[in-house]
Design a protein around this motif. Structure first.
Motif, mmCIF file in Angstrom:
data_model
loop_
_atom_site.group_PDB
_atom_site.id
_atom_site.type_symbol
_atom_site.label_atom_id
_atom_site.label_comp_id
_atom_site.label_asym_id
_atom_site.label_seq_id
_atom_site.Cartn_x
_atom_site.Cartn_y
_atom_site.Cartn_z
ATOM 1 N N GLU A 147 -29.872 -19.038 6.348
ATOM 2 C CA GLU A 147 -30.787 -18.349 7.253
ATOM 3 C C GLU A 147 -30.278 -16.947 7.578
ATOM 4 N N GLN A 177 -39.710 -20.890 6.222
ATOM 5 C CA GLN A 177 -38.316 -21.246 6.517
ATOM 6 C C GLN A 177 -37.759 -20.284 7.566
ATOM 7 N N ARG A 180 -39.388 -20.968 11.006
ATOM 8 C CA ARG A 180 -38.822 -22.176 11.634
ATOM 9 C C ARG A 180 -37.429 -21.895 12.200
#
Length: 196
Positions: A147, A177, A180
């Protein structure tokens, strides 16, 4: 879509953490956002609990943190105001729903001075939020390594298509992604969910 070059440059400076750019952006649009919030704060009982300035500061704080994390790629003042208005509407809805919960129902609370009902962090200014490396560090520390790489690539201005091409996944999958991850970190930091 038309691109406003000075606005795009200002947003790039905000994304890079330029405190003066954040102050300039806030000075140019805060009053307009505050009017939008005032129009939406229609119930007198809610007006006693929430001030339009508190909501605006909360929206700007969330916006600046998310921009510094590379989330937004806005190209015009119209896009910017549309995003802020949506964030403010969602913030008001969230706070209104929360206050209507059985034990917090604002209809059961007696009136009082607005200071008694101020939102946490109402004294935070956008310049403090943008310049606060600790808040960004705290947010980044909660991200996984994958991330963090994704956030860094967005900060560097890469599009979802460019990121997707190098990972072998779809642009939409990468965007989701990313979304989130930011929602998870925002919730952990008590900043609320993604507003757009």
């Amino acid at each position: 879509m038309a691109t406003d070059v000075p606005f795009v440059e200002l947003m790039q400076r905000v994304r890079a953490g330029d405190q003066n750019a954040a102050l300039e952006l806030h000075a140019a649009y805060a009053e307009q956002l505050q009017r939008i919030v005032r129009v939406r704060l229609t119930q007198p009982a809610l007006r006693r609990q929430f001030d339009s300035l508190d909501i605006c500061q909360s929206v700007f704080a969330d916006f600046f943190v998310r921009t510094a994390l590379g989330q937004y790629d806005l190209r015009s003042p119209e896009e910017f105001m549309k995003l802020l208005a949506t964030m403010a509407r969602n913030r008001l809805f969230h706070h209104s729903s929360k206050q209507r919960a059985a034990r917090r129902d604002f209809r059961r609370i007696e009136g009082g001075p607005i200071e008694d009902f101020a939102l946490p962090g109402a004294d935070a200014t956008p310049s403090r939020i943008v310049s606060s490396k600790e808040l960004l560090k705290c947010a980044e520390d909660r991200l996984t390594e994958e991330e963090r790489r994704l956030v860094q690539r967005r900060r560097n201005g890469e599009t979802w298509e460019e990121i997707a091409a190098s990972t072998g996944r779809s642009a939409e999958a990468m965007r989701k992604q990313y979304e989130r991850a930011l929602n998870r970190v925002s919730a952990e930091l008590g900043m609320g969910q993604l507003d757009d």
